[in-house]
Design a protein around this motif. Structure first.
Motif, PDB file in Angstrom:
ATOM      1  N   GLU A 180       0.857  -1.193   0.000  1.00  8.72           N
ATOM      2  CA  GLU A 180       0.000   0.000   0.000  1.00  8.72           C
ATOM      3  C   GLU A 180       0.893   1.244   0.000  1.00  8.72           C
ATOM      4  O   GLU A 180       1.740   1.399   0.874  1.00  8.72           O
ATOM      5  CB  GLU A 180      -0.908  -0.031   1.247  1.00  8.72           C
ATOM      6  CG  GLU A 180      -1.645   1.242   1.539  1.00  8.72           C
ATOM      7  CD  GLU A 180      -2.561   1.707   0.409  1.00  8.72           C
ATOM      8  OE1 GLU A 180      -3.446   0.948  -0.008  1.00  8.72           O
ATOM      9  OE2 GLU A 180      -2.365   2.860  -0.055  1.00  8.72           O
ATOM     10  N   ASP A 183       0.257   5.436   4.058  1.00  8.29           N
ATOM     11  CA  ASP A 183       0.872   4.949   5.302  1.00  8.29           C
ATOM     12  C   ASP A 183      -0.040   4.024   6.092  1.00  8.29           C
ATOM     13  O   ASP A 183       0.296   3.612   7.202  1.00  8.29           O
ATOM     14  CB  ASP A 183       1.303   6.150   6.167  1.00  8.29           C
ATOM     15  CG  ASP A 183       0.110   7.002   6.585  1.00  8.29           C
ATOM     16  OD1 ASP A 183      -1.024   6.718   6.112  1.00  8.29           O
ATOM     17  OD2 ASP A 183       0.286   7.942   7.375  1.00  8.29           O
ATOM     18  N   ARG A 184      -1.205   3.709   5.534  1.00  9.60           N
ATOM     19  CA  ARG A 184      -2.154   2.857   6.264  1.00  9.60           C
ATOM     20  C   ARG A 184      -3.173   2.274   5.290  1.00  9.60           C
ATOM     21  O   ARG A 184      -3.347   2.805   4.190  1.00  9.60           O
ATOM     22  CB  ARG A 184      -2.896   3.683   7.309  1.00  9.60           C
ATOM     23  CG  ARG A 184      -3.660   4.855   6.695  1.00  9.60           C
ATOM     24  CD  ARG A 184      -4.274   5.739   7.774  1.00  9.60           C
ATOM     25  NE  ARG A 184      -5.219   6.699   7.235  1.00  9.60           N
ATOM     26  CZ  ARG A 184      -4.885   7.896   6.762  1.00  9.60           C
ATOM     27  NH1 ARG A 184      -3.614   8.264   6.712  1.00  9.60           N
ATOM     28  NH2 ARG A 184      -5.810   8.728   6.327  1.00  9.60           N
ATOM     29  N   PRO A 185      -3.875   1.211   5.712  1.00 14.26           N
ATOM     30  CA  PRO A 185      -4.956   0.711   4.855  1.00 14.26           C
ATOM     31  C   PRO A 185      -6.114   1.704   4.850  1.00 14.26           C
ATOM     32  O   PRO A 185      -6.240   2.517   5.762  1.00 14.26           O
ATOM     33  CB  PRO A 185      -5.372  -0.602   5.514  1.00 14.26           C
ATOM     34  CG  PRO A 185      -4.766  -0.628   6.852  1.00 14.26           C
ATOM     35  CD  PRO A 185      -3.680   0.392   6.912  1.00 14.26           C
ATOM     36  N   ALA A 187      -6.773   4.400   3.438  1.00 12.76           N
ATOM     37  CA  ALA A 187      -6.383   5.782   3.703  1.00 12.76           C
ATOM     38  C   ALA A 187      -7.390   6.782   3.143  1.00 12.76           C
ATOM     39  O   ALA A 187      -7.589   7.848   3.723  1.00 12.76           O
ATOM     40  CB  ALA A 187      -4.998   6.049   3.113  1.00 12.76           C
ATOM     41  N   PRO A 192      -6.328   8.064  10.340  1.00 14.82           N
ATOM     42  CA  PRO A 192      -5.246   7.179  10.800  1.00 14.82           C
ATOM     43  C   PRO A 192      -5.543   6.494  12.125  1.00 14.82           C
ATOM     44  O   PRO A 192      -5.218   5.315  12.302  1.00 14.82           O
ATOM     45  CB  PRO A 192      -4.049   8.127  10.965  1.00 14.82           C
ATOM     46  CG  PRO A 192      -4.408   9.411  10.322  1.00 14.82           C
ATOM     47  CD  PRO A 192      -5.877   9.432  10.069  1.00 14.82           C
ATOM     48  N   GLU A 193      -6.176   7.212  13.066  1.00 14.70           N
ATOM     49  CA  GLU A 193      -6.385   6.610  14.392  1.00 14.70           C
ATOM     50  C   GLU A 193      -7.342   5.421  14.330  1.00 14.70           C
ATOM     51  O   GLU A 193      -7.326   4.557  15.210  1.00 14.70           O
ATOM     52  CB  GLU A 193      -6.838   7.647  15.424  1.00 14.70           C
ATOM     53  CG  GLU A 193      -8.084   8.434  15.090  1.00 14.70           C
ATOM     54  CD  GLU A 193      -7.782   9.737  14.355  1.00 14.70           C
ATOM     55  OE1 GLU A 193      -7.080   9.691  13.325  1.00 14.70           O
ATOM     56  OE2 GLU A 193      -8.288  10.785  14.793  1.00 14.70           O
ATOM     57  N   ALA A 195      -7.782   3.547  11.186  1.00 10.02           N
ATOM     58  CA  ALA A 195      -7.196   2.577  10.247  1.00 10.02           C
ATOM     59  C   ALA A 195      -6.042   1.802  10.883  1.00 10.02           C
ATOM     60  O   ALA A 195      -5.760   0.669  10.488  1.00 10.02           O
ATOM     61  CB  ALA A 195      -6.730   3.299   8.992  1.00 10.02           C
ATOM     62  N   ARG A 196      -5.389   2.400  11.889  1.00  7.43           N
ATOM     63  CA  ARG A 196      -4.227   1.681  12.431  1.00  7.43           C
ATOM     64  C   ARG A 196      -4.634   0.367  13.101  1.00  7.43           C
ATOM     65  O   ARG A 196      -3.879  -0.585  13.122  1.00  7.43           O
ATOM     66  CB  ARG A 196      -3.400   2.584  13.340  1.00  7.43           C
ATOM     67  CG  ARG A 196      -3.812   2.704  14.761  1.00  7.43           C
ATOM     68  CD  ARG A 196      -2.962   3.783  15.421  1.00  7.43           C
ATOM     69  NE  ARG A 196      -3.514   4.172  16.691  1.00  7.43           N
ATOM     70  CZ  ARG A 196      -3.155   3.623  17.838  1.00  7.43           C
ATOM     71  NH1 ARG A 196      -2.238   2.681  17.862  1.00  7.43           N
ATOM     72  NH2 ARG A 196      -3.709   4.023  18.960  1.00  7.43           N
ATOM     73  N   TYR A 197      -5.866   0.324  13.606  1.00  4.86           N
ATOM     74  CA  TYR A 197      -6.312  -0.943  14.189  1.00  4.86           C
ATOM     75  C   TYR A 197      -6.552  -1.986  13.097  1.00  4.86           C
ATOM     76  O   TYR A 197      -6.355  -3.181  13.280  1.00  4.86           O
ATOM     77  CB  TYR A 197      -7.573  -0.728  15.032  1.00  4.86           C
ATOM     78  CG  TYR A 197      -7.235   0.031  16.297  1.00  4.86           C
ATOM     79  CD1 TYR A 197      -6.630  -0.613  17.377  1.00  4.86           C
ATOM     80  CD2 TYR A 197      -7.445   1.403  16.387  1.00  4.86           C
ATOM     81  CE1 TYR A 197      -6.268   0.081  18.518  1.00  4.86           C
ATOM     82  CE2 TYR A 197      -7.094   2.112  17.527  1.00  4.86           C
ATOM     83  CZ  TYR A 197      -6.504   1.445  18.581  1.00  4.86           C
ATOM     84  OH  TYR A 197      -6.129   2.132  19.709  1.00  4.86           O
ATOM     85  N   ALA A 199      -4.883  -2.180  10.357  1.00  4.86           N
ATOM     86  CA  ALA A 199      -3.576  -2.649   9.865  1.00  4.86           C
ATOM     87  C   ALA A 199      -3.177  -3.933  10.599  1.00  4.86           C
ATOM     88  O   ALA A 199      -2.612  -4.857  10.002  1.00  4.86           O
ATOM     89  CB  ALA A 199      -2.526  -1.559  10.057  1.00  4.86           C
ATOM     90  N   THR A 211       3.163  -0.880   4.136  1.00  4.61           N
ATOM     91  CA  THR A 211       2.571   0.429   3.838  1.00  4.61           C
ATOM     92  C   THR A 211       3.675   1.433   3.533  1.00  4.61           C
ATOM     93  O   THR A 211       4.850   1.188   3.801  1.00  4.61           O
ATOM     94  CB  THR A 211       1.750   0.945   5.038  1.00  4.61           C
ATOM     95  OG1 THR A 211       2.589   0.953   6.184  1.00  4.61           O
ATOM     96  CG2 THR A 211       0.536   0.093   5.289  1.00  4.61           C
TER      97      THR A 211
END
Ligand SMILES: Cc1cc2nc3c(=O)[nH]c(=O)nc-3n(C[C@H](O)[C@H](O)[C@H](O)COP(=O)(O)OP(=O)(O)OC[C@H]3O[C@@H](n4cnc5c(N)ncnc54)[C@H](O)[C@@H]3O)c2cc1C
Length: 423
Positions: A180, A183-185, A187, A192-193, A195-197, A199, A211
């Protein structure tokens, strides 16, 4: 044979709706027209050779061989719908009220543009063996043996399709790496807060997620990344988005978005050309609810939009309806049922319900009113993401539709039903 050549002396003057595109939106438009009492002719043009089918199962059961297809259960002859498969609309000629097709022109009184979206290709990969897209039944059927053969798979793009494909490929026992560029799925869809879970779900399922790195090139057997890493790949699946399939409308006078190529429909899904409507993945529409133009690439929009189009055609716009939905979609990924309703912006306040590291949680987006309308400790619910909490979704969707004001503290308490958080 074209209609014109059938009976040139006595042209058929039955009022006719011609629908271009026989996916979910096109088929639902045809069915809804009959439900709304349209007695004229309906011609449904689809360029694929298959009976119309549903797409969501393609990245799920169909890939794994748990279902052969997802044919839509519609009695076309019984409903008097003239379904023409393998027939491509090539141009729209409003001056003559004709849809040109590769099998001759078709006259219309109303035309409905429902040609959906086409997947974006990775530059330089067209025709390369081992590189796949996932949009059509044919795509899914080509990918099925790749999964069954437990191949080494590189998925390009960690969006909804990439995640669902990776889920199926892991279930089939394939070695899976997802690349990807962001920087994250997800996006483009989630902050980000949140999507990071998500990931973390990739690793938990045994898939590798890389990523922040783009694909530099693809060659048979390998994908090279921009940082020089070479990933061995028997199969590459590209899931980097889709664009409205509207190129065929060039020169027709139908206004298209210079940004995304979508048909610029109005609030009744009418286009800039009289008698021509647009619906589903190919069309964007202005949302008064959200104060912006929406282009929605999800199944529910291809179900609800057609009902509005059919009403506007069958009853006339004076008695017709405005289309201003609360968008909804779902995704099944890594053993989780993910649902989203509404539309959020960066300025909306994010409120967690439950532990995002756990199996079931939700996120709410609240919009604070300004000035005299401001209510301390409360905000209007505009969107919601539910992971394994379908009740939150069902209640939240209705609350969004009502424009309900939620008490922030109660809404954040996952033990309190969402509807009980209303102020
Ligand atoms: C693999 C996959 C999985 C999905 N899963 C989900 C999900 O889990 N949840 C969700 O909410 N949404 C999901 N979606 C999205 C959803 O399926 C789409 O939003 C929906 O199919 C849109 O319907 P549509 O009729 O507008 O477009 P399409 O389904 O794209 O149908 C358009 C049809 O028109 C045809 N066509 C194109 N150009 C022409 C032409 N010139 N002449 C004639 N015919 C033409 C196309 O070949 C196609 O058959 C998924 C999509 C895909 C691809």
């Amino acid at each position: 044979m074209s209609e014109q050549s059938k009976s040139p002396q006595a042209p058929d003057r039955t009022p006719r709706v011609v629908i271009a595109g026989a996916g979910m939106a096109g088929v639902q438009t045809a069915v809804a027209l009959r439900e709304q009492g349209w007695r004229g002719a309906i011609t449904l043009l689809g360029d694929e050779p298959h009976q119309p089918y549903d797409r969501p199962p393609l990245s799920k059961a169909v890939l794994l061989g748990k279902a052969d297809g997802a044919t839509l259960d519609v009695d076309f002859p019984g409903l008097g719908i003239d379904l023409r498969l393998g027939c491509r609309a090539t141009a729209l000629r409003p001056a003559d009220r004709l849809v040109e097709t590769d099998q001759g022109p078709v006259r219309y009184d109303y035309a409905v543009l429902a040609t959906g979206a086409a997947p974006v290709r990775l530059p330089g990969t067209e025709g390369l063996s081992g590189v796949h897209l996932l949009r059509t039944l044919d795509d899914a059927e080509r990918l099925r043996p790749e999964l069954a053969g437990r191949r080494r798979i590189v998925v390009v793009g960690a969006g909804w399709i990439g995640a669902e494909f990776a889920t199926a490929a892991r279930e089939a026992g394939c070695e899976v790496t997802v690349v990807e560029a962001a920087d994250r799925p997800l996006a483009g869809a989630l902050p980000p807060e949140v999507a990071r879970y998500m990931a973390g779900w990739y690793g938990d399922a045994g898939a590798e997620l890389r990523t922040g790195v783009a694909v530099a090139s693809v060659a048979p057997g390998a994908v090279t990344l921009a940082d020089g890493t070479v990933l061995p790949a028997d199969t590459v699946v590209v899931g980097i988005g889709a664009r409205p399939a509207t190129a065929w409308l060039a020169g027709s006078g139908v206004a298209l978005s210079p940004v995304d190529g979508s048909v610029l429909a109005d609030e009744r899904l009418h286009t800039s050309v009289p008698g021509v409507y647009a619906v589903g993945d190919c069309a964007s529409f202005p949302s008064a609810r959200y104060g912006t133009r929406l282009l929605v690439h999800h199944w529910d929009n291809a179900l609800q939009g057609p009902r509005a189009v059919a009403e506007n055609i069958a009853r006339g716009e004076a008695e017709g309806v405005v289309y201003d939905p609360v968008p909804y979609f779902w995704s099944e990924q890594f053993g989780r049922f993910v649902q989203y309703a509404g539309y959020h912006g960066d300025a909306d306040e994010l409120v967690w319900r439950g532990d995002p590291a756990g199996a079931a949680w939700s996120v709410l987006w609240l919009r604070r009113a300004d000035g005299p309308d401001a209510v301390a400790g409360a905000g209007r619910l505009v969107a919601l993401l539910a992971v394994g909490r379908p009740r939150d979704l069902a209640q939240g969707r209705r609350l969004i539709e009502r424009g309900a004001l939620l008490d922030r503290e109660r809404a954040a308490d996952a033990t309190v039903p969402l509807k009980a958080a209303v102020r």
